[in-house]
Design an enzyme around this catalytic site. Structure first.
Site: not given
Length: 393
Positions: A75-76
């Site tokens: 999710s970065a």
């Protein structure tokens, strides 16, 4: 830059004078927190001041991590997807207060006429889950996935509350980029963000880059003094355990869970979850959001950076259950995801990765790892590095 010691944990790299605490924390991650292979990079005022790597390229293996080793950052990746939409806004091509359906007419179905672009960025669109999860093969088909999202009814009145759009953020942001620019999101990011800045960062991995990318795996690190985790709460555990909860349904919008080491998954463009980067690529990206960077120009104007860092959603998160804070597309400093300070904005990746910028200090940070922890945010290894960076500053 001073040379880091190469006598503990196989760590290599350089740190500028005054940033030695980051090196020490990185070494302790291998000794005390179960780290297998990782890299951390820090920029300050556009110049690289920390670049450290160590361990093995694959979580299970003996090939060494090198300066060019890249990893999936989960999710970065959302911070990169957010930058695409904010840059389109900055260029006058996308109005944050326009309905999503203005660009994507099919999206208006089932009560979504009032969903605004800013709602998507701030996790307020009411679409964190799907009535029927997509298979991994379906999830990699941008046309099919976008059609399913367009046909989905919201889980709450859009704009009235927030909840983390763990997987659906991929198709919401990706389709908006494609509708506005006519280009697939991964291609647009490569041409407009990664290419001009010389970033080792991809959303949709080119075949020629595949040998650089390590294999992920689960780790079970020993308990470490000072390791910071999201405080366990009964209601959080219950939400993740309940198949009917919005929490489980949001993270399970792709079911079964994709194999993140599958070349087909890595080659696809899922801007919520499958970006691949080196720590330098992630840190350099954030450095360019807040200023000029060595060899590249600033991406965000100060006004756009303020949109990223200004609180838009806060309080109990309908998906993550705990309190979260979001600007437009970015997590903000807080209990769920501690960053450097109140002005910081960025995004963690479930299991470990973290990237953020702190305009107040001119600092940009990137951390990638091949060892996936169970937590969604506040990974103890990343947090140890952030605390050390705060000490150094």
């Amino acid at each position: 830059m001073g040379q880091a010691q190469d006598d503990t944990g196989g760590v290599h790299g350089t740190v500028a004078a005054g940033f030695e605490p980051v090196r020490d924390a990185f070494l302790r991650n291998f000794a005390e927190r179960g780290e297998r292979g990782a890299q951390v990079t820090v920029y300050r005022d556009g110049h690289r001041v920390v670049d450290l790597w160590g361990g093995t390229k694959d979580v299970e293996g003996d090939a060494p991590w090198t300066p060019g080793t890249a990893q999936i950052v989960r999710s970065a990746t959302k911070g990169v997807a957010a930058a695409a939409l904010l840059l389109l806004h900055q260029r006058g091509d996308l109005d944050l207060d326009a309905p999503v359906g203005h660009h994507w007419p099919e999206f208006k179905a089932r009560g979504k006429e009032g969903v605004l672009v800013r709602h998507v960025l701030a996790h307020r669109a009411g679409l964190p889950a799907l009535d029927r999860p997509l298979t991994p093969a379906e999830a990699l088909d941008p046309d099919l996935a976008a059609a399913v999202v367009a046909a989905q009814a919201p889980f709450w009145e859009p704009g009235t509350d927030h909840g983390y759009h763990a997987q659906t953020y991929s198709w919401l942001t990706g389709e908006l980029v494609r509708r506005v620019t006519g280009r697939p999101v991964g291609e647009w990011i490569a041409r407009e963000i990664a290419g001009p800045l010389g970033l080792d960062l991809w959303v949709g991995l080119p075949p020629e880059q595949a040998p650089r990318v390590g294999l992920l795996g689960r780790i079970e690190p020993p308990a470490a003094p000072g390791g910071l985790r999201m405080r366990p709460r009964r209601n959080v555990a219950e939400a993740y355990a309940d198949p009917a909860s919005l929490t489980r349904r949001a993270f399970g919008a792709i079911d079964p869970r994709p194999d993140e080491n599958d070349p087909a998954y890595r080659a696809a463009a899922l801007p919520a979850s499958n970006g691949i980067a080196t720590a330098d690529g992630l840190a350099r990206f954030y450095a360019a959001l807040i200023g000029d960077v060595d060899g590249g120009a600033r991406l965000f104007t100060p006004a756009t950076a303020a949109l990223a860092a200004t609180e838009t959603s806060a309080g109990p998160d309908r998906v993550l259950v705990v309190g979260t804070r979001f600007g437009l597309g970015y997590m903000l400093h807080g209990g769920a995801s501690p960053l450097l300070g109140d002005g910081s904005f960025g995004h963690p990746g479930r299991g470990g990765a973290l990237g953020f910028a702190d305009p107040d200090t001119g600092v940009a940070f990137g951390y990638v790892t091949n060892g996936m922890n169970k937590g969604v945010t506040a990974d103890p290894r990343a947090q140890a590095l952030v605390r050390a960076l705060r000490e150094a500053l």
